[in-house]
Design an enzyme around this catalytic site. Structure first.
Site, PDB file in Angstrom:
ATOM      1  N   SER A   1       0.884  -1.065   0.018  1.00  0.00           N
ATOM      2  CA  SER A   1      -0.041   0.116  -0.145  1.00  0.00           C
ATOM      3  C   SER A   1       1.107   1.214  -0.132  1.00  0.00           C
ATOM      4  CB  SER A   1      -0.743  -0.180   1.041  1.00  0.00           C
ATOM      5  OG  SER A   1      -1.324   1.256   1.593  1.00  0.00           O
TER       6      SER A   1
ATOM      7  N   TYR B   1      -1.415  -0.917  10.417  1.00  0.00           N
ATOM      8  CA  TYR B   1      -1.466  -0.879   9.202  1.00  0.00           C
ATOM      9  C   TYR B   1      -0.224  -0.521   8.312  1.00  0.00           C
ATOM     10  CZ  TYR B   1      -3.722  -1.004   4.557  1.00  0.00           C
ATOM     11  OH  TYR B   1      -3.896  -1.292   3.036  1.00  0.00           O
TER      12      TYR B   1
HETATM   13  P1  NAD Z   1     -11.407  -6.133   0.660  1.00  0.00           P
HETATM   14  O1  NAD Z   1     -11.830  -5.908   1.859  1.00  0.00           O
HETATM   15  O2  NAD Z   1     -12.401  -5.908  -0.534  1.00  0.00           O
HETATM   16  O3  NAD Z   1     -10.941  -7.496   0.203  1.00  0.00           O
HETATM   17  C1  NAD Z   1     -10.014  -8.234   1.137  1.00  0.00           C
HETATM   18  C2  NAD Z   1     -10.327  -9.756   1.000  1.00  0.00           C
HETATM   19  O4  NAD Z   1      -9.351 -10.439   1.769  1.00  0.00           O
HETATM   20  C3  NAD Z   1     -11.697 -10.024   1.329  1.00  0.00           C
HETATM   21  O5  NAD Z   1     -12.367 -10.975   0.512  1.00  0.00           O
HETATM   22  C4  NAD Z   1     -11.434 -10.807   2.742  1.00  0.00           C
HETATM   23  O6  NAD Z   1     -12.465 -11.753   3.069  1.00  0.00           O
HETATM   24  C5  NAD Z   1     -10.140 -11.367   2.567  1.00  0.00           C
HETATM   25  N1  NAD Z   1      -9.139 -11.734   3.756  1.00  0.00           N
HETATM   26  C6  NAD Z   1      -9.301 -10.920   4.833  1.00  0.00           C
HETATM   27  N2  NAD Z   1      -8.596 -11.626   6.059  1.00  0.00           N
HETATM   28  C7  NAD Z   1      -8.124 -12.669   5.281  1.00  0.00           C
HETATM   29  C8  NAD Z   1      -7.319 -13.868   5.606  1.00  0.00           C
HETATM   30  N3  NAD Z   1      -6.833 -13.652   6.959  1.00  0.00           N
HETATM   31  N4  NAD Z   1      -6.954 -14.816   4.972  1.00  0.00           N
HETATM   32  C9  NAD Z   1      -7.626 -14.879   3.690  1.00  0.00           C
HETATM   33  N5  NAD Z   1      -8.295 -13.883   3.270  1.00  0.00           N
HETATM   34  C10 NAD Z   1      -8.387 -12.763   3.963  1.00  0.00           C
HETATM   35  O7  NAD Z   1     -10.148  -5.214   0.414  1.00  0.00           O
HETATM   36  P2  NAD Z   1      -9.106  -4.727  -0.634  1.00  0.00           P
HETATM   37  O8  NAD Z   1      -9.042  -3.067  -0.954  1.00  0.00           O
HETATM   38  O9  NAD Z   1      -9.343  -5.516  -1.892  1.00  0.00           O
HETATM   39  O10 NAD Z   1      -7.788  -5.321   0.067  1.00  0.00           O
HETATM   40  C11 NAD Z   1      -6.700  -6.265  -0.649  1.00  0.00           C
HETATM   41  C12 NAD Z   1      -5.239  -5.595  -0.292  1.00  0.00           C
HETATM   42  O11 NAD Z   1      -5.223  -4.352  -1.085  1.00  0.00           O
HETATM   43  C13 NAD Z   1      -5.370  -5.693   1.016  1.00  0.00           C
HETATM   44  O12 NAD Z   1      -3.908  -6.087   1.347  1.00  0.00           O
HETATM   45  C14 NAD Z   1      -5.177  -4.211   1.309  1.00  0.00           C
HETATM   46  O13 NAD Z   1      -4.374  -3.973   2.421  1.00  0.00           O
HETATM   47  C15 NAD Z   1      -4.636  -3.536   0.023  1.00  0.00           C
HETATM   48  N6  NAD Z   1      -4.752  -2.207  -0.143  1.00  0.00           N
HETATM   49  C16 NAD Z   1      -6.087  -1.866  -0.322  1.00  0.00           C
HETATM   50  C17 NAD Z   1      -6.331  -0.278  -0.777  1.00  0.00           C
HETATM   51  C18 NAD Z   1      -7.650   0.165  -0.746  1.00  0.00           C
HETATM   52  O14 NAD Z   1      -7.881   1.426  -0.578  1.00  0.00           O
HETATM   53  N7  NAD Z   1      -8.641  -0.637  -0.890  1.00  0.00           N
HETATM   54  C19 NAD Z   1      -5.171   0.531  -0.704  1.00  0.00           C
HETATM   55  C20 NAD Z   1      -4.007   0.007  -0.515  1.00  0.00           C
HETATM   56  C21 NAD Z   1      -3.825  -1.339  -0.404  1.00  0.00           C
END
Ligand code: NAD
Length: 275
Positions: A145, A158
Site C-alpha cells: 500500500s 497498518y
Molecule cells: P477487501 O476487503 O475488498 O478484500 C480483502 C479480501 O481479503 C476479502 O475477501 C477478505 O475476506 C479477505 N481476507 C481478509 N482476511 C483474510 C485472511 N486472514 N485470509 C484470507 N483472506 C482474507 O479489500 P481490498 O481493498 O481489496 O484489499 C486487498 C489488499 O489491498 C489488502 O492487502 C489491502 O491492504 C490492500 N490495499 C487496499 C487499498 C484500498 O484502498 N482498498 C489501498 C492499498 C492497499
C-alpha cells in the site's frame, strides 16, 4: 517482455472481494487457471463462478493466510487441481485498521493486523517461493500500500504491516535476481473496495476513509490490469497514480520534511483526537 501473466497457473489470496477478485478475473481473462483463496469461502466461490461464467477455470479454496498450516493446505490443493505447482502467486489478502494513536491502539488490534497483512505475506512467500526458485520461472505479486511509505498518523499497525511487505518484496527481488522469477509489489492509495468495513477501523476513521475512497479511489479492475502489465515488464514497484507517486518521491528525497508534513496533516485529519 515475458508475458508471465498470460495463461498463468495462479493462486490469488483474498480473491473473494475487491483487488483480489479483480486480479482473479483479469488473470482468467488472460487465459489463466486461477485458484481463488479467501477466508470467506462463499465469496471465493462467487469469484470462481464468475470466472467459469466467462468460460474460464477456477477453484475456490477456504484459507486464512494468517495460519501457516492453512497456507500449506492451500498450496497442496492448488498443486492437485493445477496438476503441478502454481507459477504465479498474488499475496493480496489484507485487512484495514486505524483511527487510534500509538499507545491507544489495542495490542490485540496490532496482532490481528500484523497477523493477516504481514504474516499472511510471509506465509505466502515462504510456502510458494522454493518451487519458483527451483523452476527458475514464474512470479510473486505482493500487495502492500502507499501506507508502506506514507506513515499517515493513526494507522501505525497498518503502516508497519505494509512497510514490512515492501521490505520483504525488495528482499525477495534481490534474492531471486537472475533466477527468472519476477517479484512485483503494489503500493496504491485508495482503491474502491470493501476494505473499510471491519471492526479494526473506528467509526470516525471509517467515515473519513470512506469519503476519501469515494472521492479519490481507483477501481480495482484498473489496479489489477496495470499491476499485471507491470509484472510482465519485470517491474518491482507499482505505485499507481500521481498522489502515491508524489508521496513516494517525497519520502525518498525529503524523508524528514515528509514526516513533518504527515504530522501536520494528521492534526487537521477529520478524526476526533483521542479516537
Ligand atoms: P477487501 O476487503 O475488498 O478484500 C480483502 C479480501 O481479503 C476479502 O475477501 C477478505 O475476506 C479477505 N481476507 C481478509 N482476511 C483474510 C485472511 N486472514 N485470509 C484470507 N483472506 C482474507 O479489500 P481490498 O481493498 O481489496 O484489499 C486487498 C489488499 O489491498 C489488502 O492487502 C489491502 O491492504 C490492500 N490495499 C487496499 C487499498 C484500498 O484502498 N482498498 C489501498 C492499498 C492497499
Amino acid at each position: 517482455m515475458t508475458r508471465r501473466t498470460q495463461g498463468a497457473r495462479a493462486v490469488v489470496t483474498g480473491a473473494g472481494s475487491g483487488i483480489g477478485r479483480a486480479f482473479a478475473l483479469e488473470l482468467a481473462r488472460r487465459g489463466g487457471r486461477v485458484v481463488c483463496a479467501d477466508l470467506d469461502l462463499a465469496t471465493a466461490k462467487e469469484t470462481a463462478a464468475r470466472i467459469e461464467a466467462m468460460g474460464g477455470e477456477a477453484l475456490a479454496v477456504a484459507c486464512d493466510v494468517s495460519v501457516e498450516a492453512q497456507v500449506w493446505d492451500l498450496s497442496e490443493a492448488a498443486e492437485r487441481w493445477l496438476g503441478g505447482p502454481a507459477g504465479l502467486i498474488v499475496n493480496n489478502a489484507g485487512i484495514g485498521a486505524g483511527g487510534q494513536v500509538i499507545g491507544e491502539t489495542p495490542l490485540p488490534d496490532w496482532r490481528r493486523t500484523l497477523g493477516v497483512n504481514l504474516w499472511g505475506v510471509v506465509h505466502g512467500c515462504h510456502v510458494f517461493t522454493p518451487w519458483l526458485r527451483a523452476a527458475g520461472r514464474g512470479g510473486i505479486i505482493n500487495v502492500a500500500s502507499a501506507a508502506a511509505f506514507a506513515a499517515a498518523p493513526r494507522m501505525a499497525a497498518y503502516n508497519a504491516s505494509k512497510a514490512a511487505v515492501l521490505a520483504i518484496s525488495e528482499t525477495l527481488a534481490a534474492e531471486l535476481s537472475g533466477t527468472g522469477v519476477a517479484v512485483t509489489v503494489l503500493c496504491p492509495t485508495f482503491v474502491k473496495t470493501n476494505i473499510i468495513g471491519n471492526e479494526l477501523i473506528d467509526a470516525a476513521a471509517s467515515r473519513a476513509a470512506d469519503k476519501l475512497m469515494r472521492l479519490t479511489g481507483t477501481t480495482p479492475e484498473r489496479i489489477a490490469r496495470i499491476t499485471l502489465d507491470a509484472h510482465d515488464r519485470g517491474r518491482l514497484y507499482v505505485v499507481p497514480r500521481l498522489d502515491a507517486q508524489l508521496l513516494w518521491r517525497a519520502k525518498r528525497l525529503l524523508p524528514a520534511v515528509h514526516t513533518r508534513a504527515a504530522g501536520l496533516l494528521g492534526r487537521f485529519a477529520p478524526f476526533p483526537q483521542g479516537q
